[in-house]
Design a protein around this motif. Structure first.
Motif, mmCIF file in Angstrom:
data_model
loop_
_atom_site.group_PDB
_atom_site.id
_atom_site.type_symbol
_atom_site.label_atom_id
_atom_site.label_comp_id
_atom_site.label_asym_id
_atom_site.label_seq_id
_atom_site.Cartn_x
_atom_site.Cartn_y
_atom_site.Cartn_z
ATOM 1 N N HIS A 130 0.815 -1.210 0.000
ATOM 2 C CA HIS A 130 0.000 0.000 0.000
ATOM 3 C C HIS A 130 0.854 1.268 0.000
ATOM 4 O O HIS A 130 0.393 2.334 -0.417
ATOM 5 C CB HIS A 130 -0.935 0.012 1.204
ATOM 6 N N ILE A 131 2.117 1.165 0.487
ATOM 7 C CA ILE A 131 2.971 2.356 0.558
ATOM 8 C C ILE A 131 4.346 2.101 -0.057
ATOM 9 O O ILE A 131 5.337 2.697 0.377
ATOM 10 C CB ILE A 131 3.121 2.853 2.010
ATOM 11 N N SER A 132 4.403 1.239 -1.046
ATOM 12 C CA SER A 132 5.675 1.048 -1.750
ATOM 13 C C SER A 132 5.413 0.632 -3.190
ATOM 14 O O SER A 132 4.339 0.100 -3.513
ATOM 15 C CB SER A 132 6.547 -0.007 -1.051
ATOM 16 N N LYS A 133 6.409 0.901 -4.043
ATOM 17 C CA LYS A 133 6.343 0.501 -5.447
ATOM 18 C C LYS A 133 7.607 -0.260 -5.806
ATOM 19 O O LYS A 133 8.655 -0.084 -5.170
ATOM 20 C CB LYS A 133 6.213 1.730 -6.364
ATOM 21 N N ARG A 134 7.490 -1.088 -6.834
ATOM 22 C CA ARG A 134 8.638 -1.847 -7.311
ATOM 23 C C ARG A 134 8.720 -1.714 -8.832
ATOM 24 O O ARG A 134 7.698 -1.786 -9.528
ATOM 25 C CB ARG A 134 8.515 -3.313 -6.915
ATOM 26 N N CYS A 135 9.930 -1.521 -9.327
ATOM 27 C CA CYS A 135 10.140 -1.404 -10.769
ATOM 28 C C CYS A 135 9.836 -2.733 -11.449
ATOM 29 O O CYS A 135 10.251 -3.797 -10.987
ATOM 30 C CB CYS A 135 11.577 -0.974 -11.053
ATOM 31 N N THR A 136 9.105 -2.660 -12.565
ATOM 32 C CA THR A 136 8.749 -3.874 -13.293
ATOM 33 C C THR A 136 9.932 -4.468 -14.048
ATOM 34 O O THR A 136 9.845 -5.589 -14.553
ATOM 35 C CB THR A 136 7.626 -3.559 -14.296
#
Length: 273
Positions: A130-136
């Motif tokens: 909910h509070i992080s992103k990851r590079c595809t």
């Protein structure tokens, strides 16, 4: 009797599945008019139609209800029960809990809009939690970043230093403030900002309080300090006016939404040691 019981059960079931909808268009928040003033829509379905491209982020639960932050393209108009209002203007209109939650939603939406692509390889980013992103592509992970700032009430005997910043939207006077730079402590930032903006030296720097500042993603840390020498020489790129003021001759001061006002009020009430 059976009809009434059925209606009550449906109502209770609906409330148990209801969630808070913090709907934003740019910097305006959707408010719902209530008999007591204003609130945030609390219902099972979105209060306005949402398209597939509208951003929808999960917020922490509030009062036992799920919460969502939503970004839409155009303001909601023509619906009497709803009104759009700037987030800062919602202070004192919403309850403290709803206002704080709205601020968190605004900050997460800002973060989401500014982290669409990886800063390492340029590939699209996707939500991981909910509070992080990851590079595809390369797996780089990012979290919301806070811009930390200091704000300081400087005292000289029975006076305080008040300044009018060039970016203030009004004729009020506030306190010296500025962003913390890499490699410096909060106290070092206080000394540097006061010196750069006014050529005043300060001592006895003490922490007082902090405040989330979602305009767009800040954390304000409040201090009190004592005058330690120097004559006021304003940094004109930042400040248009400034001086020493006692309690009986104050200029207009900031509204209660700000930490600056909390510090000034604490000084007026003799609460700062």
């Amino acid at each position: 009797m059976i009809l009434r019981l059925h209606h009550r059960m449906n109502t209770e079931n609906s409330l148990s599945h209801a969630m808070y909808w913090f709907v934003f268009c740019k910097d305006e928040l959707l408010l719902e008019r209530t008999p007591d003033g204003y609130g945030i829509p609390l219902q099972a379905e979105p209060p306005v139609p949402l398209a597939a491209w509208h951003t929808q982020l999960v917020l922490p639960d509030l009062d036992g209800h799920a919460s969502r932050a939503v970004r839409i393209d155009a303001p909601v108009t023509g619906i009497p029960r709803f009104e759009m209002k700037g987030l800062r203007a919602c202070f004192g209109v919403l309850s403290p809990a709803l206002y704080a939650h709205a601020g968190k939603g605004a900050e997460l939406l800002y973060w989401d809009g500014n982290t669409r692509f990886c800063g390492v390889c340029g590939a699209p980013m996707r939500l991981h939690t909910h509070i992080s992103k990851r590079c595809t592509n390369c797996g780089k992970e990012v979290w919301p970043q806070l811009a930390t700032a200091i704000i300081v009430l400087v005292r000289r005997k029975d006076e305080i230093l008040l300044v009018h910043a060039n970016n203030f939207r009004g004729d009020y006077y506030g306190l010296v403030a500025g962003f913390v730079e890499t490699g410096e402590s909060l106290e070092e930032c206080v000394r540097r900002e006061v010196w750069e903006e006014t050529r005043i030296r300060v001592t006895n720097i003490r922490y007082v309080a902090s405040q989330p500042w979602p305009y767009p993603c800040g954390l304000m840390t409040g201090f009190v300090a004592d005058y330690d020498g120097g004559e006021i020489c304003l940094q004109r790129e930042e400040l248009g006016a400034g001086g020493w003021y006692d309690k009986n001759h104050l200029p207009p001061i900031p509204g209660k939404v700000s930490l600056a006002r909390r510090l000034i009020d604490a000084w007026l009430e003799g609460q700062l040691a």
